[in-house]
Design an enzyme around this catalytic site. Structure first.
Site, PDB file in Angstrom:
ATOM      1  N   GLN A 141       0.810  -0.987   0.083  1.00 27.12           N
ATOM      2  CA  GLN A 141       0.244   0.146   0.014  1.00 27.12           C
ATOM      3  C   GLN A 141       1.280   0.680  -0.366  1.00 27.12           C
ATOM      4  O   GLN A 141       0.393   2.679  -0.469  1.00 27.12           O
ATOM      5  CB  GLN A 141      -1.020   0.297   1.430  1.00 27.12           C
ATOM      6  CG  GLN A 141      -0.324   0.077   2.551  1.00 27.12           C
ATOM      7  CD  GLN A 141      -1.254   0.482   3.576  1.00 27.12           C
ATOM      8  OE1 GLN A 141      -1.355  -0.727   4.091  1.00 27.12           O
ATOM      9  NE2 GLN A 141      -1.246   0.764   4.513  1.00 27.12           N
ATOM     10  N   CYS A 147      -5.274   0.584   4.053  1.00 25.03           N
ATOM     11  CA  CYS A 147      -5.133  -1.334   4.225  1.00 25.03           C
ATOM     12  C   CYS A 147      -6.532  -1.603   4.084  1.00 25.03           C
ATOM     13  O   CYS A 147      -6.703  -2.544   4.051  1.00 25.03           O
ATOM     14  CB  CYS A 147      -4.827  -1.716   5.699  1.00 25.03           C
ATOM     15  SG  CYS A 147      -5.503  -0.190   7.617  1.00 25.03           S
ATOM     16  N   HIS A 283      -5.629  -0.847  12.086  1.00 27.42           N
ATOM     17  CA  HIS A 283      -5.153  -1.640  10.809  1.00 27.42           C
ATOM     18  C   HIS A 283      -6.007  -2.663  10.543  1.00 27.42           C
ATOM     19  O   HIS A 283      -6.219  -3.843  11.350  1.00 27.42           O
ATOM     20  CB  HIS A 283      -3.595  -2.148  11.217  1.00 27.42           C
ATOM     21  CG  HIS A 283      -2.704  -2.932   9.394  1.00 27.42           C
ATOM     22  ND1 HIS A 283      -2.835  -1.558   8.423  1.00 27.42           N
ATOM     23  CD2 HIS A 283      -2.191  -3.863   9.182  1.00 27.42           C
ATOM     24  CE1 HIS A 283      -1.880  -1.876   7.080  1.00 27.42           C
ATOM     25  NE2 HIS A 283      -1.759  -3.554   8.040  1.00 27.42           N
ATOM     26  N   ASN A 304      -0.668  -9.506   5.241  1.00 26.69           N
ATOM     27  CA  ASN A 304      -0.235  -7.931   5.370  1.00 26.69           C
ATOM     28  C   ASN A 304      -0.541  -7.227   3.527  1.00 26.69           C
ATOM     29  O   ASN A 304      -0.569  -8.222   2.895  1.00 26.69           O
ATOM     30  CB  ASN A 304       1.177  -7.665   6.328  1.00 26.69           C
ATOM     31  CG  ASN A 304       0.631  -6.250   7.081  1.00 26.69           C
ATOM     32  OD1 ASN A 304      -0.607  -4.816   6.485  1.00 26.69           O
ATOM     33  ND2 ASN A 304       2.229  -6.207   7.707  1.00 26.69           N
TER      34      ASN A 304
END
Length: 340
Positions: A141, A147, A283, A304
């Site tokens: 990102q 996120c 997150h 992630n």
């Protein structure tokens, strides 16, 4: 007398200026004498980091040095089942690192209206949706606080592959640019349920058709109209239940929110993460599996969106079945998934 005054007023600023230059030169010499100075330079080259002036280089070097010392101290203690390592966040203070995360946890619902996996009684001992072909490569990102978009897209990609047998990389940038009429605000933050609502209404195009650029932009209506995936809706996993989350992840990748603001999370490198963290959800990530490590520690396999330089090539294994009902770092608090 006038001549003396002129010489005086010229001389005094010159003395101060020479003193400042000497101070800077001494600072630069001290930096270069420090063994970590060269390491910082190598790190800058690796990650393409450029500073605007000597002062910024100095301040960032000091932060880098402090972080390196913290990482080294942690690893030398060797009392945790995970390790820390240098990554792209090494010149950020922990406060700066935290500011990057823009998940809007206060907007999330707390009760699941329905949960289709409620009556599942048996689950396999491990699951890895990567091995089943339902997970795209790790994405990055960058500096954009979106996120939430990456978490939602990964869950939609997984649901679509499970339903159709086709793994398609979908567009986060479409959500960043086009899903801005409500609670989601591009790089300024959002949450996954709202993203699912957008995809349910508008569909989602491919990454190739609407590529990611990491900034807020104007919605490209032409690209957006080329739908690749549509979902029927979404469901929330019952809150504060790792058992319910396990049932969901057994059946598909699931969007989860976590507290990812700690120093250990910033520099996580490998192993099963058991670090100290709270439940201040900041997150959005995606649970794509679970399992048990060689030493018997149960874990969640989490994808992630910080690129492959972070963690285990972009993934983190987070301890599962902890005593807190919220799960480690709040992973069981706000989970949801699309219905394809």
């Amino acid at each position: 007398m006038g001549s003396f005054r002129n010489q005086y007023f010229i001389l005094v600023p010159l003395v101060f200026l020479l003193g400042a230059w000497a101070h800077q030169a001494a600072g630069r010499t001290l930096q270069r004498d420090d063994p970590m100075y060269e390491m910082h330079g190598q790190w800058m080259a690796r990650y393409g980091r450029v500073y605007k002036d000597v002062e910024e280089r100095q301040s960032r070097f000091e932060i880098f040095k402090a972080n390196m010392q913290g990482i080294e101290s942690f690893n030398q203690a060797n009392d945790k089942p995970y390790r820390l390592g240098v990554n792209q966040f090494a010149d950020l203070t922990n406060e700066e690192f935290k500011a990057r995360n823009r998940f809007k946890s206060h907007m999330c619902s707390t009760e699941a209206a329905s949960f289709r996996y409620e009556n599942i009684t048996a689950v396999p001992s491990s699951m890895d949706w990567r091995k089943k072909g339902a997970v795209t490569p790790v994405k990055n990102q960058g500096q954009c606080g979106c996120c939430w978009a990456f978490s939602a897209v990964a869950a939609v990609e997984g649901a679509n592959e499970i339903t159709t047998g086709k793994l398609i990389s979908l567009s986060e940038q479409e959500l960043v640019d086009c899903d801005v009429g409500g609670q989601d605000q591009g790089c300024e933050g959002g949450w996954m349920d709202s993203a699912f609502q957008f995809v349910e209404k508008h569909g989602l195009t491919t990454e190739t058709n609407y590529p990611y650029n990491g900034t807020d932009g104007k919605c490209n209506v032409k690209s957006e109209s080329n739908r690749a995936v549509i979902i029927k809706g979404y469901e929330d996993v019952p809150a504060n239940s790792e058992g319910a989350l396990l049932k969901a992840v057994t059946n598909q990748p699931v969007s989860v929110a976590i507290d990812a603001g700690g120093f250990d999370f910033q520099f996580y490198s490998s192993g099963v993460f058991t670090g100290d963290c709270g439940t201040e959800l900041d997150h959005g990530v995606t649970a794509v599996g679970y399992g048990t490590s060689d030493d018997g520690t149960k874990f969640w396999l989490v994808k992630n969106s910080w690129g492959e330089e972070w963690g285990e090539k972009g993934y983190i294994r987070m301890q599962r079945d902890v005593s807190a009902k919220e799960g480690l770092c709040g992973i069981a608090m706000k989970a949801s998934y699309p219905t394809a």
